[in-house]
Design an enzyme around this catalytic site. Structure first.
Site, PDB file in Angstrom:
ATOM      1  CB  CYS A 120      -0.923  -0.043   1.208  1.00  0.00           C
ATOM      2  SG  CYS A 120      -1.715  -1.656   1.382  1.00  0.00           S
ATOM      3  CG  HIS A 270      -3.642   2.381   1.027  1.00  0.00           C
ATOM      4  ND1 HIS A 270      -3.873   1.756  -0.178  1.00  0.00           N
ATOM      5  CD2 HIS A 270      -3.928   1.472   1.999  1.00  0.00           C
ATOM      6  CE1 HIS A 270      -4.273   0.521   0.070  1.00  0.00           C
ATOM      7  NE2 HIS A 270      -4.328   0.330   1.362  1.00  0.00           N
ATOM      8  CG  ASN A 300      -6.616  -2.215   0.301  1.00  0.00           C
ATOM      9  OD1 ASN A 300      -5.802  -1.905  -0.563  1.00  0.00           O
ATOM     10  ND2 ASN A 300      -6.274  -2.438   1.549  1.00  0.00           N
TER      11      ASN A 300
HETATM   12  C1  LIG Z   1     -10.844  -4.878   8.951  1.00  0.00           C
HETATM   13  C2  LIG Z   1     -11.527  -3.836   9.808  1.00  0.00           C
HETATM   14  C3  LIG Z   1     -12.483  -3.020   8.939  1.00  0.00           C
HETATM   15  C4  LIG Z   1     -12.344  -4.570  10.857  1.00  0.00           C
HETATM   16  O1  LIG Z   1     -12.903  -3.630  11.745  1.00  0.00           O
HETATM   17  P1  LIG Z   1     -12.899  -3.892  13.335  1.00  0.00           P
HETATM   18  O2  LIG Z   1     -13.858  -2.944  13.963  1.00  0.00           O
HETATM   19  O3  LIG Z   1     -11.476  -3.886  13.774  1.00  0.00           O
HETATM   20  O4  LIG Z   1     -13.494  -5.380  13.342  1.00  0.00           O
HETATM   21  P2  LIG Z   1     -13.915  -6.315  14.539  1.00  0.00           P
HETATM   22  O5  LIG Z   1     -13.384  -7.672  14.203  1.00  0.00           O
HETATM   23  O6  LIG Z   1     -13.577  -5.719  15.888  1.00  0.00           O
HETATM   24  O7  LIG Z   1     -15.489  -6.359  14.385  1.00  0.00           O
HETATM   25  C5  LIG Z   1     -16.338  -5.252  14.705  1.00  0.00           C
HETATM   26  C6  LIG Z   1     -17.617  -5.398  13.890  1.00  0.00           C
HETATM   27  O8  LIG Z   1     -17.338  -5.149  12.497  1.00  0.00           O
HETATM   28  C7  LIG Z   1     -17.745  -6.270  11.705  1.00  0.00           C
HETATM   29  N1  LIG Z   1     -16.802  -6.382  10.604  1.00  0.00           N
HETATM   30  C8  LIG Z   1     -15.472  -6.593  10.656  1.00  0.00           C
HETATM   31  N2  LIG Z   1     -14.955  -6.624   9.419  1.00  0.00           N
HETATM   32  C9  LIG Z   1     -15.995  -6.449   8.556  1.00  0.00           C
HETATM   33  C10 LIG Z   1     -16.092  -6.417   7.154  1.00  0.00           C
HETATM   34  N3  LIG Z   1     -15.015  -6.552   6.365  1.00  0.00           N
HETATM   35  N4  LIG Z   1     -17.320  -6.247   6.614  1.00  0.00           N
HETATM   36  C11 LIG Z   1     -18.410  -6.099   7.400  1.00  0.00           C
HETATM   37  N5  LIG Z   1     -18.374  -6.113   8.747  1.00  0.00           N
HETATM   38  C12 LIG Z   1     -17.167  -6.296   9.308  1.00  0.00           C
HETATM   39  C13 LIG Z   1     -17.688  -7.451  12.664  1.00  0.00           C
HETATM   40  O9  LIG Z   1     -18.533  -8.483  12.216  1.00  0.00           O
HETATM   41  C14 LIG Z   1     -18.186  -6.799  13.935  1.00  0.00           C
HETATM   42  O10 LIG Z   1     -19.598  -6.686  13.860  1.00  0.00           O
HETATM   43  P3  LIG Z   1     -20.555  -6.807  15.181  1.00  0.00           P
HETATM   44  O11 LIG Z   1     -20.199  -5.613  16.040  1.00  0.00           O
HETATM   45  O12 LIG Z   1     -21.940  -6.744  14.614  1.00  0.00           O
HETATM   46  O13 LIG Z   1     -20.197  -8.110  15.807  1.00  0.00           O
HETATM   47  C15 LIG Z   1     -10.500  -2.904  10.528  1.00  0.00           C
HETATM   48  O14 LIG Z   1      -9.802  -3.633  11.519  1.00  0.00           O
HETATM   49  C16 LIG Z   1      -9.513  -2.322   9.576  1.00  0.00           C
HETATM   50  O15 LIG Z   1      -9.824  -1.403   8.823  1.00  0.00           O
HETATM   51  N6  LIG Z   1      -8.263  -2.837   9.603  1.00  0.00           N
HETATM   52  C17 LIG Z   1      -7.252  -2.487   8.610  1.00  0.00           C
HETATM   53  C18 LIG Z   1      -7.438  -3.412   7.458  1.00  0.00           C
HETATM   54  C19 LIG Z   1      -6.740  -3.010   6.195  1.00  0.00           C
HETATM   55  O16 LIG Z   1      -7.200  -2.163   5.501  1.00  0.00           O
HETATM   56  N7  LIG Z   1      -5.647  -3.658   5.875  1.00  0.00           N
HETATM   57  C20 LIG Z   1      -4.995  -3.521   4.624  1.00  0.00           C
HETATM   58  C21 LIG Z   1      -3.711  -2.834   4.687  1.00  0.00           C
HETATM   59  S1  LIG Z   1      -3.858  -1.084   4.756  1.00  0.00           S
END
Ligand SMILES: CC(C)(COP(=O)(O)OP(=O)(O)OC[C@H]1O[C@@H](n2cnc3c(N)ncnc32)[C@H](O)[C@@H]1OP(=O)(O)O)[C@@H](O)C(=O)NCCC(=O)NCCS
Length: 343
Positions: A120, A270, A300
């Site tokens: 990224c 990004h 992404n």
């Molecule tokens: C992946 C990401 C969106 C998940 O979000 P989060 O809040 O940390 O996720 P959690 O596992 O704590 O889950 C929280 C809620 O979001 C939901 N959720 C997590 N990922 C999801 C997705 N991809 N789509 C829909 N819902 C999602 C979970 O089911 C959970 O729902 P609930 O509250 O109803 O049970 C977040 O961690 C993130 O943006 N990480 C960086 C990822 C990335 O972009 N990486 C690439 C390199 S830059």
């Protein structure tokens, strides 16, 4: 008084290649009934992602993007003297995909060509390398390519990554122009390999060459299946790294470039996903008008996401000639980089 005019590197234009095949939230909700269409959209901001079909490759996508760029700018392949390709999904382990692209495009054999493996953050690194080549007099016209097919590493039963990533390639022409000002601004870089485990394809390299164990799937506590030859992401860790490192990166880019936040016309980060970018925008106090987003129809697309964002913004007339644009790339590695460019 006579003004000294320097040869400065500048972006002449950007084009992209987007595969036709799409993965929609409807298809995902069908495969993962525990996540509805609305839930995926609300969390990620993504409606659909382009996914390369089996005939498309890193080189074929990059070649298509380059041909679109040449047509857009009325430039011919024989004027290119350096190809830089950013990819983590090359055609082969060897040879270098940039060499395959040189031959297919008809770029002269006197040109340099290399791949560099970054995700990224890669586009911003690529601009910096292109600037170095041009402003040191080693190159006149650099073709900077990004081409990424993470779908090749994503297990179809892993919703954590399948909902987020899309495949795309981009081509950017960087060349020397006469200007008193810096047009590709000062660059700030960052690296922390302590985060290597948090976005990784564990098997297939020299540490763990592919073997019969590489393809056995295990199910994690969220019900996602993956093997050691598949992409693994620890979303929470990546998010916390990003929220720590990106604000500091922005501060450092601004101070190195002697810019205030108010002088920045546009911001292209990004395009990770809505959840992450909303948090970063609010933390950094960018307005919605300043902060361009383009993840909705692409997801992404790794190193392609910033140049794709630039091309879309130009097409939608959101980006005008002469505007100052803050670019920040961050993610896998961990690796990050930022710069201010003049469009
Ligand atoms: C992946 C990401 C969106 C998940 O979000 P989060 O809040 O940390 O996720 P959690 O596992 O704590 O889950 C929280 C809620 O979001 C939901 N959720 C997590 N990922 C999801 C997705 N991809 N789509 C829909 N819902 C999602 C979970 O089911 C959970 O729902 P609930 O509250 O109803 O049970 C977040 O961690 C993130 O943006 N990480 C960086 C990822 C990335 O972009 N990486 C690439 C390199 S830059």
């Amino acid at each position: 008084m006579e003004v000294t005019v320097h040869n400065k590197a500048a972006i002449r234009g950007v084009a992209s290649y987007i595969p036709d095949n799409r993965l929609t939230n409807e298809q995902l909700a069908n495969d993962f009934p525990e996540w509805s269409v609305d839930k995926i959209y609300e969390k990620t901001g993504i409606k659909s992602r382009p996914i390369a079909d089996e005939t498309e490759t890193c080189s074929s996508m990059a070649i298509n993007a380059a041909k679109k760029l040449f047509a857009k700018l009325s430039v011919t392949a024989d004027s290119i003297d350096f190809i830089l390709l950013c990819t983590q999904s090359p055609d082969y382990k060897l040879p270098t995909t940039a060499c395959i692209i040189q031959n297919a495009l008809g770029v002269p054999t006197s040109a340099g060509a290399l791949d560099f493996n970054l995700g990224c953050s890669g586009y911003v690194y690529g601009l910096s390398i292109a600037k170095g080549l041009i402003e040191s007099g080693q190159s006149k016209r650099v073709l900077l390519l990004t081409s990424e097919l993470y779908s090749r590493y994503i297990n179809k039963k892993d919703k954590s990554v399948r909902t987020l990533f899309g495949d795309a390639a981009t081509a950017t022409l960087v060349e020397g122009v006469k200007s008193e000002n810096e047009l590709l601004g000062s660059f700030v870089f960052g690296t922390d390999g302590a985060g290597d485990r948090n976005l990784i394809v564990p098997h297939g390299g020299s540490v763990h060459p592919l073997n019969s164990d590489s393809f056995s799937e295990v199910c994690d506590k969220s019900g996602n299946f993956r093997s050691s030859a598949d992409l693994y992401m620890n979303g929470a860790e990546i998010l916390s790294f990003t929220l720590k490192s990106v604000p500091l990166l922005v501060t450092n880019v601004l101070s190195k470039s002697a810019f205030d936040i108010e002088n920045i016309d546009k911001v292209v980060f990004h395009q990770a996903n809505k959840f992450m970018l909303d948090k970063l925008r609010k933390k950094l106090k960018f307005t919605e008008d300043q902060f361009l987003v383009s993840y909705r129809d692409y997801g992404n697309t790794v190193s392609s996401s910033i140049p794709l964002g630039l091309e879309l913004a130009e097409q939608q007339n959101l980006l005008r000639k002469g505007e100052n644009v803050l670019l920040c790339g961050f993610g896998v590695g961990y690796s990050w980089a930022g710069s201010i460019i003049t469009w």
